[in-house]
Design an enzyme around this catalytic site. Structure first.
Site, PDB file in Angstrom:
ATOM      1  N   HIS A  60      43.418  38.584  43.305  1.00  0.00           N
ATOM      2  CA  HIS A  60      43.525  38.487  41.846  1.00  0.00           C
ATOM      3  C   HIS A  60      44.080  39.810  41.336  1.00  0.00           C
ATOM      4  O   HIS A  60      43.415  40.848  41.415  1.00  0.00           O
ATOM      5  CB  HIS A  60      42.151  38.214  41.220  1.00  0.00           C
ATOM      6  CG  HIS A  60      41.569  36.887  41.625  1.00  0.00           C
ATOM      7  ND1 HIS A  60      41.869  35.702  40.985  1.00  0.00           N
ATOM      8  CD2 HIS A  60      40.729  36.548  42.632  1.00  0.00           C
ATOM      9  CE1 HIS A  60      41.222  34.695  41.567  1.00  0.00           C
ATOM     10  NE2 HIS A  60      40.530  35.179  42.580  1.00  0.00           N
ATOM     11  N   HIS A 179      39.563  25.739  45.610  1.00  0.00           N
ATOM     12  CA  HIS A 179      38.288  26.429  45.370  1.00  0.00           C
ATOM     13  C   HIS A 179      37.245  25.295  45.370  1.00  0.00           C
ATOM     14  O   HIS A 179      37.099  24.590  44.376  1.00  0.00           O
ATOM     15  CB  HIS A 179      38.360  27.154  44.025  1.00  0.00           C
ATOM     16  CG  HIS A 179      37.061  27.688  43.524  1.00  0.00           C
ATOM     17  ND1 HIS A 179      36.829  29.033  43.348  1.00  0.00           N
ATOM     18  CD2 HIS A 179      35.924  27.059  43.155  1.00  0.00           C
ATOM     19  CE1 HIS A 179      35.606  29.211  42.879  1.00  0.00           C
ATOM     20  NE2 HIS A 179      35.031  28.022  42.753  1.00  0.00           N
ATOM     21  N   HIS A 232      37.733  30.680  50.449  1.00  0.00           N
ATOM     22  CA  HIS A 232      36.415  31.306  50.615  1.00  0.00           C
ATOM     23  C   HIS A 232      35.270  30.385  51.057  1.00  0.00           C
ATOM     24  O   HIS A 232      34.339  30.133  50.281  1.00  0.00           O
ATOM     25  CB  HIS A 232      36.016  32.075  49.356  1.00  0.00           C
ATOM     26  CG  HIS A 232      36.320  31.390  48.034  1.00  0.00           C
ATOM     27  ND1 HIS A 232      35.929  30.106  47.741  1.00  0.00           N
ATOM     28  CD2 HIS A 232      36.982  31.847  46.945  1.00  0.00           C
ATOM     29  CE1 HIS A 232      36.330  29.808  46.518  1.00  0.00           C
ATOM     30  NE2 HIS A 232      36.970  30.836  46.025  1.00  0.00           N
ATOM     31  N   ASN A 278      31.564  34.251  43.327  1.00  0.00           N
ATOM     32  CA  ASN A 278      31.687  32.799  43.444  1.00  0.00           C
ATOM     33  C   ASN A 278      32.633  32.475  44.606  1.00  0.00           C
ATOM     34  O   ASN A 278      33.787  32.867  44.551  1.00  0.00           O
ATOM     35  CB  ASN A 278      32.249  32.253  42.122  1.00  0.00           C
ATOM     36  CG  ASN A 278      32.533  30.762  42.172  1.00  0.00           C
ATOM     37  OD1 ASN A 278      32.447  30.124  43.220  1.00  0.00           O
ATOM     38  ND2 ASN A 278      32.887  30.194  41.037  1.00  0.00           N
ATOM     39  N   ASP A 305      39.805  37.592  48.379  1.00  0.00           N
ATOM     40  CA  ASP A 305      39.292  37.214  47.045  1.00  0.00           C
ATOM     41  C   ASP A 305      39.033  38.476  46.216  1.00  0.00           C
ATOM     42  O   ASP A 305      38.050  38.555  45.474  1.00  0.00           O
ATOM     43  CB  ASP A 305      38.041  36.337  47.133  1.00  0.00           C
ATOM     44  CG  ASP A 305      37.768  35.610  45.804  1.00  0.00           C
ATOM     45  OD1 ASP A 305      38.556  35.761  44.855  1.00  0.00           O
ATOM     46  OD2 ASP A 305      36.747  34.901  45.725  1.00  0.00           O
ATOM     47  N   HIS A 309      36.938  43.495  38.148  1.00  0.00           N
ATOM     48  CA  HIS A 309      36.420  43.243  36.799  1.00  0.00           C
ATOM     49  C   HIS A 309      36.073  44.585  36.164  1.00  0.00           C
ATOM     50  O   HIS A 309      35.323  45.374  36.750  1.00  0.00           O
ATOM     51  CB  HIS A 309      35.160  42.382  36.839  1.00  0.00           C
ATOM     52  CG  HIS A 309      35.420  40.942  37.165  1.00  0.00           C
ATOM     53  ND1 HIS A 309      36.196  40.127  36.372  1.00  0.00           N
ATOM     54  CD2 HIS A 309      35.002  40.170  38.204  1.00  0.00           C
ATOM     55  CE1 HIS A 309      36.245  38.909  36.909  1.00  0.00           C
ATOM     56  NE2 HIS A 309      35.538  38.912  38.033  1.00  0.00           N
ATOM     57  N   GLY A 324      32.704  38.200  41.096  1.00  0.00           N
ATOM     58  CA  GLY A 324      33.850  38.748  41.810  1.00  0.00           C
ATOM     59  C   GLY A 324      33.624  40.180  42.222  1.00  0.00           C
ATOM     60  O   GLY A 324      32.845  40.902  41.587  1.00  0.00           O
TER      61      GLY A 324
HETATM   62  O1  DOR Z   1      34.062  35.518  42.483  1.00  0.00           O
HETATM   63  C1  DOR Z   1      35.103  35.019  42.122  1.00  0.00           C
HETATM   64  N1  DOR Z   1      35.930  35.660  41.272  1.00  0.00           N
HETATM   65  N2  DOR Z   1      35.443  33.814  42.556  1.00  0.00           N
HETATM   66  C2  DOR Z   1      36.486  33.137  42.066  1.00  0.00           C
HETATM   67  O2  DOR Z   1      36.714  32.031  42.483  1.00  0.00           O
HETATM   68  C3  DOR Z   1      37.322  33.723  41.001  1.00  0.00           C
HETATM   69  C4  DOR Z   1      37.236  35.183  41.016  1.00  0.00           C
HETATM   70  C5  DOR Z   1      37.787  35.826  39.782  1.00  0.00           C
HETATM   71  O3  DOR Z   1      38.870  35.441  39.319  1.00  0.00           O
HETATM   72  O4  DOR Z   1      37.151  36.748  39.256  1.00  0.00           O
HETATM   73 ZN    ZN Z   2      37.724  30.979  44.189  1.00  0.00          ZN
END
Ligand code: DOR
Ligand code: ZN
Length: 441
Positions: A60, A179, A232, A278, A305, A309, A324
């Site tokens: 991401h 997912h 994942h 997640n 993954d 954040h 995340g």
């Molecule tokens: O923990 C996660 N963060 N799982 C996800 O599927 C999305 C990701 C996010 O975009 O922050």
């Molecule tokens: Zn995911």
């Protein structure tokens, strides 16, 4: 352009050390005692393991729209420093990467930064809303040549939309990355459903929410003759489903994250949202099953993954925090800790699960290639005896939500090479534009 001599490297950590002469981004000569032609920079790799550059199918990068957490420049710096030469950028941005315009923007920005090849992942449904299929064909045919589609962050829940997406994927020769989470079973869930969640009073997230979607999707993929990739995998039960589907000839591949190889829900007792992710961290037996499945090839690859954040989304109470964790700069070390030190994988195995198979799954012709004459020089040099201490504030990502804060991890990335150009060395990333004047990102 982009010539380099690497001396005394051990490909895959086996056999005698060799020198590699790279010209125009291609390994042109390999052998002992090579002499650098005048003016060619030399990288001394004595004692280092040489691997193909790592490929991450699940990153991401947050840009566009989430630049308070990460930008394409900072995410790519983290990737190069982590040993990656190619990453797949998930589409849950703002705007969502569900059109040729947005995917092309991401690709072009990645190219400008020049640290790793950025391959945009296109959304399966418009706005990730799960209602209307996005224009997969337009994105696949665009300049960005999208090879992988996903609504990651959310599950493509509607079986009819998933069926149609797989049919399109089969016709377009692309991959649908799911997912796998039945949102009906995880409504309100906060932690893996088990003793830890019960003790902490957190609503449980059942493993069956993953297993049932994977079983359904394998059936749909078989019927469509399509390539399905499971993001994942976190639960041991899912592995049984994957094993059976693969044995039956379904075109299914799967990934595990570094954190699901190493960390368990035992960490949740601190209520520190840095551990919120997640799918959730599961149990010790689940992590053991992930490691075993990776070694056996039932799980094909490690994907990070990487989910940066900004602190306003993480430094809050558990229920409100976003899921995340960072992954790009720690992935290799965590895989070494979880799988190499336990004897489940050797360096060849690491190359397989972090470079070769990911490139194969996504259809990348120029990454994850054998280390040999005539092959593109996308490479990483690793010090197998290196040890480092993780400090979130020192990582290249804008955010610092690493679950490994303060941990001493094995193996360090000494240099990353993209088409013969050094993109990271000694902990400093060198983007193409700034490389000339020695700037850091
Ligand atoms: O923990 C996660 N963060 N799982 C996800 O599927 C999305 C990701 C996010 O975009 O922050
Ligand atoms: Zn995911």
């Amino acid at each position: 352009m982009h010539d380099l001599l690497i001396t005394s490297a051990r490909p895959y950590g086996v056999g005698d050390a060799v020198d590699l002469l790279i010209r125009d981004g291609v390994v042109v000569e390999m052998g002992p005692g090579l002499v650098a032609p005048d003016g060619i920079p030399t990288l001394d790799a004595d004692g280092l393991v040489l691997l193909p550059g790592l490929v991450d199918l699940h990153t991401h990068l947050r840009e566009p729209g989430g630049e308070e957490s990460e930008t394409i420049a900072t995410g790519c710096a983290a990737a190069a420093l982590g040993g990656y030469t190619a990453v797949f950028a998930m589409p849950n941005t703002d705007p969502v990467a569900d059109s040729d315009v947005v995917v092309e923007h991401v690709r072009r920005r990645g190219e400008e930064v020049g640290l790793v090849d950025v391959h945009p992942v296109g959304a399966v449904t418009v706005g990730l809303e799960g209602v209307k299929m996005a224009e997969l064909g337009t994105m696949a045919m665009s300049r960005a040549q999208v090879r992988m589609f996903s609504d990651d962050g959310r599950c493509v829940h509607d079986p009819l939309i998933m069926r149609r997406a797989l049919e399109y994927a089969s016709a377009l020769d692309v991959v649908i990355a799911q997912h796998a989470e039945d949102h009906r079973l995880t409504a309100g869930a906060q932690a893996h459903e088990g003793v830890v969640a019960s003790r902490l009073g957190l609503a449980g997230w059942p493993a069956t929410a993953e297993e049932t979607i994977v079983a359904r999707d394998c059936a749909l993929a078989r019927e469509a003759g399509a390539a399905l990739h499971v993001c994942h995998v976190s639960s041991a039960r899912t592995i049984d489903v994957l094993r059976a589907a693969k044995a039956a000839g379904v075109r299914v591949s799967a990934e595990v994250t570094p954190h699901h190889l190493l960390l368990t829900d035992a960490r949740l007792t601190s209520y520190d949202p840095v551990n919120k992710v997640n799918p959730p961290l599961r149990t010790g037996p689940d992590t053991q099953a992930m490691r075993q499945a990776l070694a056996e090839g039932v799980i094909d690859v490690v994907a990070t993954d990487h989910a940066p954040h900004a602190s306003q989304y993480k430094d809050t109470e558990w229920a409100a925090a976003k899921p995340g964790m960072l992954g790009l700069q720690t992935a290799l070390s965590v895989v070494v800790l979880a799988c190499v030190e336990s004897g489940l994988l050797d360096w060849r195995g690491v190359a397989r699960v972090m470079s070769e198979r990911p490139a194969e799954i996504a259809g990348l012709p120029d990454h994850g290639r054998p280390i040999a004459e005539g092959e593109p020089a996308n490479l990483v040099l690793v010090d197998p005896d290196g040890v480092w201490t993780v400090r979130g504030e020192n990582l290249a990502s804008l955010a610092s939500n690493t679950p490994y804060e303060g941990m001493r991890l094995p193996a360090t990335v000494v240099a990353t090479v993209l088409r013969g150009r050094i993109t990271a060395q000694g902990g400093v990333a060198a983007p193409s534009g700034a490389a000339q004047n020695g700037e850091r990102v």
